[in-house]
Enzyme design. Structure first.
Site, PDB file in Angstrom:
ATOM      1  N   VAL A  13      -4.527  49.256   5.076  1.00 57.53           N
ATOM      2  CA  VAL A  13      -3.466  48.625   4.280  1.00 57.53           C
ATOM      3  C   VAL A  13      -4.050  47.499   3.427  1.00 57.53           C
ATOM      4  O   VAL A  13      -3.741  47.392   2.241  1.00 57.53           O
ATOM      5  CB  VAL A  13      -2.323  48.111   5.195  1.00 57.53           C
ATOM      6  CG1 VAL A  13      -1.392  47.172   4.435  1.00 57.53           C
ATOM      7  CG2 VAL A  13      -1.537  49.279   5.767  1.00 57.53           C
ATOM      8  N   VAL A  15      -5.887  48.941   0.425  1.00 62.58           N
ATOM      9  CA  VAL A  15      -5.004  49.482  -0.615  1.00 62.58           C
ATOM     10  C   VAL A  15      -4.174  48.372  -1.262  1.00 62.58           C
ATOM     11  O   VAL A  15      -4.010  48.351  -2.484  1.00 62.58           O
ATOM     12  CB  VAL A  15      -4.099  50.592  -0.036  1.00 62.58           C
ATOM     13  CG1 VAL A  15      -3.048  51.036  -1.049  1.00 62.58           C
ATOM     14  CG2 VAL A  15      -4.949  51.778   0.419  1.00 62.58           C
ATOM     15  N   GLU A  16      -3.668  47.450  -0.460  1.00 62.24           N
ATOM     16  CA  GLU A  16      -2.782  46.400  -0.982  1.00 62.24           C
ATOM     17  C   GLU A  16      -3.497  45.402  -1.883  1.00 62.24           C
ATOM     18  O   GLU A  16      -2.966  45.017  -2.921  1.00 62.24           O
ATOM     19  CB  GLU A  16      -2.123  45.630   0.173  1.00 62.24           C
ATOM     20  CG  GLU A  16      -1.056  46.404   0.911  1.00 62.24           C
ATOM     21  CD  GLU A  16       0.264  46.508   0.165  1.00 62.24           C
ATOM     22  OE1 GLU A  16       0.371  46.044  -0.985  1.00 62.24           O
ATOM     23  OE2 GLU A  16       1.198  47.086   0.740  1.00 62.24           O
ATOM     24  N   SER A  17      -4.677  44.942  -1.461  1.00 63.42           N
ATOM     25  CA  SER A  17      -5.311  43.831  -2.180  1.00 63.42           C
ATOM     26  C   SER A  17      -6.792  44.025  -2.459  1.00 63.42           C
ATOM     27  O   SER A  17      -7.418  43.139  -3.039  1.00 63.42           O
ATOM     28  CB  SER A  17      -5.152  42.545  -1.366  1.00 63.42           C
ATOM     29  OG  SER A  17      -5.897  42.655  -0.153  1.00 63.42           O
ATOM     30  N   TYR A  21       0.900  55.254  -2.403  1.00 65.38           N
ATOM     31  CA  TYR A  21       0.500  54.243  -1.422  1.00 65.38           C
ATOM     32  C   TYR A  21       0.285  54.889  -0.043  1.00 65.38           C
ATOM     33  O   TYR A  21      -0.746  54.685   0.596  1.00 65.38           O
ATOM     34  CB  TYR A  21       1.569  53.154  -1.353  1.00 65.38           C
ATOM     35  CG  TYR A  21       1.348  52.140  -0.275  1.00 65.38           C
ATOM     36  CD1 TYR A  21       0.472  51.087  -0.453  1.00 65.38           C
ATOM     37  CD2 TYR A  21       2.026  52.232   0.943  1.00 65.38           C
ATOM     38  CE1 TYR A  21       0.264  50.144   0.546  1.00 65.38           C
ATOM     39  CE2 TYR A  21       1.824  51.299   1.937  1.00 65.38           C
ATOM     40  CZ  TYR A  21       0.942  50.259   1.734  1.00 65.38           C
ATOM     41  OH  TYR A  21       0.735  49.342   2.727  1.00 65.38           O
TER      42      TYR A  21
END
Length: 159
Positions: free
Chosen positions: A46, A49-51, A151
């Protein structure tokens, strides 16, 4: 010292506060482990992918930090989203809440990205049609944003 006291309190409350350290992007991060937290491999995916491992990342919708917590979510979790350790701790707890609620990693990731209320609405649509609740059926029968579908795929491909 405060952290040690906090760990003692959590230990007394039956929460494990052990951590595992891993590299995400260019930095080492501590991932909380134990009951109450999402699996470290999922949290690491996560974060990627997120940051992309950028603790100062801010989305166009206002999500902040490594796990891209929305300010309201961070507040409800009692964490400072700009503090990398608190961001990961809160994000891992929030992701674990979604895993417990939806019992399927893909649905939990969709809830993390799209919001649990939207996933619940999609599930209700399937149930009203008498259709089995699966991620692929949600994609088929509900209007899932492309961003959320991508996502979920990106995170699942990393674990």
């Amino acid at each position: 010292a405060i952290e040690a006291v906090q760990q003692e309190i959590e230990a007394l409350n039956g929460k494990q506060t052990s951590t595992t350290t891993t590299k995400v992007g260019k930095q080492n991060v501590s991932l909380p482990t134990g009951e109450g937290y999402a699996p470290p491999d999922l949290v690491k995916a996560v974060i990627r992918v997120e940051s992309a491992g950028n603790p100062k990342a801010v989305s166009n919708k206002g999500a902040q930090g490594l796990m891209q917590l929305m300010p309201g979510t961070a507040k409800s979790l009692g964490v400072d989203p700009t503090d990398p350790n608190q961001n990961i701790e809160g994000g891992s707890r929030y992701l674990n809440q979604q895993l417990k609620e939806f019992e399927d990693p893909k649905l939990a990731l969709a809830a993390y990205n799209w919001g649990p209320a939207n996933v619940k609405k999609a599930i209700a649509r399937l149930e009203a049609r008498g259709v089995e609740v699966t991620w692929s059926n949600i994609l088929k029968y509900a209007s899932v944003p492309d961003e959320t579908e991508q996502y979920v795929n990106k995170v699942m491909n990393l674990i």
